[in-house]
Design a protein around this motif. Structure first.
Motif, PDB file in Angstrom:
ATOM      1  N   TYR A   1      15.883  36.889  15.165  1.00 24.78           N
ATOM      2  CA  TYR A   1      15.227  36.291  16.335  1.00 24.78           C
ATOM      3  C   TYR A   1      15.993  35.042  16.722  1.00 24.78           C
TER       4      TYR A   1
ATOM      5  N   ALA B   1      10.136  46.173  20.184  1.00 25.59           N
ATOM      6  CA  ALA B   1      11.303  45.306  20.355  1.00 25.59           C
ATOM      7  C   ALA B   1      11.097  43.937  19.724  1.00 25.59           C
ATOM      8  N   ALA B   2       9.904  43.390  19.831  1.00 26.30           N
ATOM      9  CA  ALA B   2       9.666  42.039  19.327  1.00 26.30           C
ATOM     10  C   ALA B   2       9.354  42.042  17.837  1.00 26.30           C
ATOM     11  N   GLY B   3       9.206  43.226  17.258  1.00 24.14           N
ATOM     12  CA  GLY B   3       8.948  43.286  15.817  1.00 24.14           C
ATOM     13  C   GLY B   3       7.581  42.771  15.432  1.00 24.14           C
ATOM     14  N   ILE B   4       6.552  43.203  16.161  1.00 27.15           N
ATOM     15  CA  ILE B   4       5.182  42.800  15.814  1.00 27.15           C
ATOM     16  C   ILE B   4       4.737  43.614  14.606  1.00 27.15           C
ATOM     17  N   ALA B   5       4.334  42.899  13.548  1.00 22.18           N
ATOM     18  CA  ALA B   5       4.018  43.580  12.293  1.00 22.18           C
ATOM     19  C   ALA B   5       2.665  44.277  12.369  1.00 22.18           C
TER      20      ALA B   5
ATOM     21  N   PRO C   1      11.266  38.930   8.572  1.00 19.81           N
ATOM     22  CA  PRO C   1      10.793  40.327   8.638  1.00 19.81           C
ATOM     23  C   PRO C   1      10.095  40.717   9.939  1.00 19.81           C
ATOM     24  N   ASP C   2       9.352  39.818  10.554  1.00 14.39           N
ATOM     25  CA  ASP C   2       8.619  40.229  11.758  1.00 14.39           C
ATOM     26  C   ASP C   2       8.318  39.049  12.676  1.00 14.39           C
ATOM     27  N   LEU C   3       7.727  39.363  13.824  1.00 17.04           N
ATOM     28  CA  LEU C   3       7.450  38.354  14.851  1.00 17.04           C
ATOM     29  C   LEU C   3       6.549  37.235  14.336  1.00 17.04           C
TER      30      LEU C   3
ATOM     31  N   MET D   1      14.513  41.199  10.757  1.00 19.23           N
ATOM     32  CA  MET D   1      14.939  41.191  12.156  1.00 19.23           C
ATOM     33  C   MET D   1      15.494  39.837  12.538  1.00 19.23           C
TER      34      MET D   1
ATOM     35  N   HIS E   1      -2.290  41.449  19.379  1.00 19.58           N
ATOM     36  CA  HIS E   1      -1.445  40.320  18.972  1.00 19.58           C
ATOM     37  C   HIS E   1      -1.317  39.336  20.136  1.00 19.58           C
TER      38      HIS E   1
ATOM     39  N   ARG F   1       7.166  50.765  13.914  1.00 25.41           N
ATOM     40  CA  ARG F   1       6.519  49.991  14.975  1.00 25.41           C
ATOM     41  C   ARG F   1       6.690  50.665  16.337  1.00 25.41           C
TER      42      ARG F   1
ATOM     43  N   PRO G   1      13.560  38.407  20.217  1.00 24.64           N
ATOM     44  CA  PRO G   1      14.333  39.231  19.290  1.00 24.64           C
ATOM     45  C   PRO G   1      15.768  39.344  19.800  1.00 24.64           C
TER      46      PRO G   1
ATOM     47  N   ILE H   1       7.276  33.363  14.700  1.00 22.81           N
ATOM     48  CA  ILE H   1       6.343  32.462  15.395  1.00 22.81           C
ATOM     49  C   ILE H   1       5.964  31.303  14.471  1.00 22.81           C
TER      50      ILE H   1
END
Lengths: 118, 412
Positions: free
Chosen positions: A3, B163-167, A88-90, A1, B115, B28, A112, A94
């Motif tokens: 960001y 939307a934020a792509g939290i795994a 790949p992810d938040l 993704m 999260h 997700r 995102p 972070i």
């Protein structure tokens, strides 16, 4: 993704950028950070911005365009740049945001990016 | 023969979270998974009446929900949506039938719900909805929020996860303890919401308490090397064990020191003690272990022994040092009051930041008791007032009202 890491400098960071003696090393740290993003293969664009007083706000009100001196937001924190990264992810985003050399009181905002149809 | 409706209800109760976690882990998209699952439950109710309940209801529901998801993904016709569903096609087809063979990603789902990028106030409600299948109205009732507001908060949180792509992942060991604390906090908040119904009049609330316990059991089962999980489980078991003793049909709310210990559930207390002992072997104390140890000390009364006051205060000191929450500070104050150590109680009261405790009912109740004990009637009266305004449970309100009447009666 994808960001975007939006860099908001706080008073301390802005003072550092305005201080000729400290500005160089500070920008050097940001350069090293950008290089680390590139080396990790996650860098997907970005730019550092000149000081807020160089900004011009082009405002739309009642269908008319108004041009004004100065940045849009009148706050202690000021937009100072952004990076786009592809991870790949938040949590990974972070993690990268946490590694930035931003001065105390600054904020890295992780957002995102909107993905186009392709 | 099992009725289709009863079977659908059973699966919804036992496997909801597993199915949601399975259906949403890649995409997700929790909301889409829940919609597809709701469709599948509806179809099952219609279909099973004619065909009978399938051999493996869970697998049937999973397959049906998966098809609904893929169909809706196709309708959206975005390449990304279709791609994210591909793993569902492959894994699902190899499932022999038993839900036990469905990979259990509930813990990953809980980590996503709790999260740090999600508003902490929504962690517990979100878990209750997506892991346990509570509807927004029931959750709203437990958290004293309007149903529409709760519905909005929940959908906003789900939209952010996507939307934020939290795994949906168990965090790596370096960050596990910190992230786990968020999950455990949320479970404890859910449990607390159920405990506030002292009389146990609302069956839904009692169920909520049991389900919060089951969430902690899931976490303990999947992360058996985490002492804080065992601490939390022990703490909740001690609380649940006293449920019957906490409410008397004629007297109403019964505070801990006046409870009939014969009404405490010995089985639950024994399990709590086993868990706490197992946790202590890791040698890593934590907030929940200390809170459970305090409850364990109270539970000693059942055996006729009393834990010395000094030992009790030491436990509270440890808890306050580790996690200086308002709850811990007020707990310590209540302990000093119970010990009749009014000097230290006064210091403890002064040390609590009133602005942080403004909405915390036990703070005002303890403060009222303190002033009451010192004969400071006016201050006590004001504190009773605040506590009464904040108390939502009728049994607690009645208890506080009675205390206040007794105080005013003494003055006459």
């Amino acid at each position: 993704m994808k960001y975007v890491l939006v860099v908001h400098e706080g008073p301390e960071g802005l003072a550092t950028l305005r201080d000729p003696a400290r500005c160089g090393p500070y920008m050097g740290a940001w350069g090293a950070y950008a290089k680390a993003l590139v080396d990790a293969g996650v860098f997907a664009g970005g730019a550092g911005l000149q000081l807020p007083e160089t900004a011009t706000a082009v405002r739309k009100a009642a269908g008319k365009v108004q041009v004004q001196d100065g940045p849009f937001a009148d706050s202690k924190e000021q937009l100072a740049g952004f990076f786009q990264i592809d991870v790949p992810d938040l949590d990974k985003a972070i993690e990268w945001a946490g590694k930035s050399p931003i001065a105390d009181g600054g904020v890295m905002e992780v957002r995102p990016a909107i993905v186009g149809p392709n | 023969m099992v009725s289709p409706a009863a079977e659908v209800e059973r699966v919804a109760r036992t496997s909801y979270g597993r199915l949601v976690a399975f259906l949403s882990r890649q995409s997700r998209d929790v909301a889409a998974a829940e919609d597809a699952l709701a469709d599948a439950f509806r179809i099952a109710l219609e279909r099973w009446g004619e065909t009978g309940v399938p051999v493996s209801p869970e697998a049937w529901l999973m397959t049906t929900a998966r098809r609904r998801l893929i169909d809706s993904g196709r309708r959206r016709e975005t390449a990304q949506a279709a791609l994210s569903l591909l793993p569902l096609l492959s894994v699902g087809d190899h499932l022999g039938g038993e839900v036990d063979r469905l990979p259990d990603w509930r813990l990953e789902l809980m980590f996503a719900c709790a999260h740090p990028a999600i508003d902490p106030a929504v962690h517990a409600p979100l878990m209750l909805q997506v892991v346990l299948g509570f509807d927004a109205a029931a959750i709203a009732a437990a958290f004293l929020v309007a149903p529409a507001t709760m519905g909005q908060r929940l959908s906003r949180a789900k939209a952010k996860i996507k939307a934020a792509g939290i795994a949906f992942e168990i965090p790596e060991s370096g960050r596990l303890a910190e992230r786990l604390a968020g999950v455990l906090d949320a479970i404890y908040v859910a449990f607390g919401a159920a405990q506030d119904d002292i009389a146990g009049a609302d069956l839904r609330m009692r169920w909520l308490g049991e389900e919060a316990l089951s969430l902690a059991r899931v976490v303990d089962g999947l992360l058996p090397d985490q002492p804080e999980v065992k601490g939390l489980l022990a703490l909740m078991l001690h609380g649940t064990a006293r449920r019957k003793a906490r409410f008397h049909p004629e007297i109403g709310y019964v505070p801990l020191d006046a409870q009939d210990v014969a009404l405490w559930d010995a089985g639950m207390i024994a399990e709590a003690e086993r868990l706490l002992l197992a946790a202590s072997r890791f040698g890593v104390p934590g907030r929940f272990q200390l809170e459970a140890a305090i409850q364990s000390a109270h539970a000693c009364r059942r055996l006729g022994s009393v834990v010395p006051d000094d030992a009790m205060i030491l436990l509270y000191d440890g808890l306050v040092a580790l996690a200086p929450s308002v709850g811990a500070l007020v707990g310590r104050l209540a302990c000093l009051l119970a010990m009749d150590d009014l000097d230290r109680a006064g210091q403890a009261l002064a040390a609590i930041d009133e602005s942080l405790a403004a909405d915390y009912q036990p703070y005002w109740a303890a403060r009222a008791a303190f002033h009451d004990r010192l004969g400071q009637v006016e201050q006590a009266d004001r504190a009773y007032d605040r506590a009464l305004c904040l108390a939502t449970d009728p049994a607690v309100r009645a208890f506080l009202g009675e205390r206040r009447r007794a105080m005013l009666g003494r003055r006459v």
